[in-house]
Design an enzyme around this catalytic site. Structure first.
Site, PDB file in Angstrom:
ATOM      1  N   ALA A  74      48.858 -18.627 -53.316  1.00  0.00           N
ATOM      2  CA  ALA A  74      47.469 -18.878 -52.916  1.00  0.00           C
ATOM      3  C   ALA A  74      47.213 -18.023 -51.677  1.00  0.00           C
ATOM      4  O   ALA A  74      48.022 -18.033 -50.749  1.00  0.00           O
ATOM      5  CB  ALA A  74      47.277 -20.355 -52.613  1.00  0.00           C
TER       6      ALA A  74
ATOM      7  N   ILE B 148      52.383 -18.683 -49.831  1.00  0.00           N
ATOM      8  CA  ILE B 148      51.194 -18.148 -49.165  1.00  0.00           C
ATOM      9  C   ILE B 148      51.119 -16.637 -49.308  1.00  0.00           C
ATOM     10  O   ILE B 148      52.029 -15.912 -48.898  1.00  0.00           O
ATOM     11  CB  ILE B 148      51.180 -18.522 -47.662  1.00  0.00           C
ATOM     12  N   LYS B 149      50.005 -16.191 -49.910  1.00  0.00           N
ATOM     13  CA  LYS B 149      49.801 -14.750 -50.093  1.00  0.00           C
ATOM     14  C   LYS B 149      49.094 -14.211 -48.851  1.00  0.00           C
ATOM     15  O   LYS B 149      48.015 -14.689 -48.478  1.00  0.00           O
ATOM     16  CB  LYS B 149      48.935 -14.534 -51.329  1.00  0.00           C
ATOM     17  N   ILE B 150      49.725 -13.225 -48.224  1.00  0.00           N
ATOM     18  CA  ILE B 150      49.198 -12.683 -46.970  1.00  0.00           C
ATOM     19  C   ILE B 150      49.068 -11.173 -47.104  1.00  0.00           C
ATOM     20  O   ILE B 150      50.022 -10.502 -47.523  1.00  0.00           O
ATOM     21  CB  ILE B 150      50.157 -13.042 -45.810  1.00  0.00           C
TER      22      ILE B 150
END
Ligand code: G3P
Length: 215
Positions: free
Chosen positions: A56, A82-84
């Protein structure tokens, strides 16, 4: 090579999970924008279906904002990753979050050096976008080859998610190169199944079986 599905569409995910081949999912703001409903509910539902890593993405541009968003997203489900985005602020956020035990997937990776920096900051995954490189007349899969070599040279345990996959040949090349994960749009997953000789073969077997039934 693990197969992740690259969509936020619950119906598609439900169907593909029933095939028994899906080990994770990736989303991004564009994919979420195509679906109805609260993004958090969508992510939760995907986690329940996939029971594996579900990426996400944060939308803040500064590290502080990314970290805040990430901590909230991580509360949704134990499977959330967590997509960063690959920026200086992104690296700072990855460093902090990975030390907290929150898994990060560095996205929008277009060079081997970006992947190396992400791995050093503590990213659990990197997502090089092969299709978007092909779109601008660069050889996307060469990027995968280079990143795998670098990670192997130095023993990083960061996994490479081949992303922005457009067709079955991307998947084949990823598997031949030993990529850890391919995140594949549903349409391409379906293309992987089909072969005209399989269809012709089934048709022929059934026709011959009709003769057996008449005995
Ligand atoms: O996983 C990243 C992917 O969703 C991007 O794909 O087709 O928008 O380049 P695309």
């Amino acid at each position: 090579m693990k197969i992740f599905v690259d969509t936020a569409n619950i119906k598609e995910i439900e169907e593909l999970v029933s095939w028994g081949i899906i080990e994770g999912a990736t989303t991004n703001p564009t994919l979420i924008s195509r679906e109805e409903g609260d993004p958090k509910d969508i992510i939760k539902k995907i986690c329940e279906l996939v029971k594996g890593p579900v990426s996400a993405e944060v939308v803040s541009q500064d590290a502080e904002g990314m970290i805040k968003e990430a901590r909230e997203l991580a509360k949704i489900d134990e499977h959330v990753v967590i997509k960063i985005p690959m920026t200086v602020e992104g690296l700072k956020a990855i460093k902090v979050l990975s030390q907290e035990g929150i898994k990060c997937n560095t996205t929008l990776v277009f060079t081997p050096m970006q992947a190396l920096l992400a791995a050093k900051a503590g990213a659990r995954y990197v997502s090089p976008f092969v299709g978007r490189l092909d779109d601008i007349s660069s050889y996307g899969m060469r990027l995968i080859e280079d990143i795998l070599t670098i990670f192997d040279n130095y023993g990083f345990n960061t996994e490479v998610i081949v992303a922005s996959i457009r067709h079955p040949m991307h998947v084949l090349e990823a598997a031949l190169m030993g990529a850890h994960i391919a995140t594949i749009p549903p349409k391409v997953i379906r293309q992987l199944v089909n072969h005209p000789l399989t269809d012709i073969g089934i048709e022929r077997f059934l026709k011959d079986w009709e003769k057996v039934k008449k005995r």
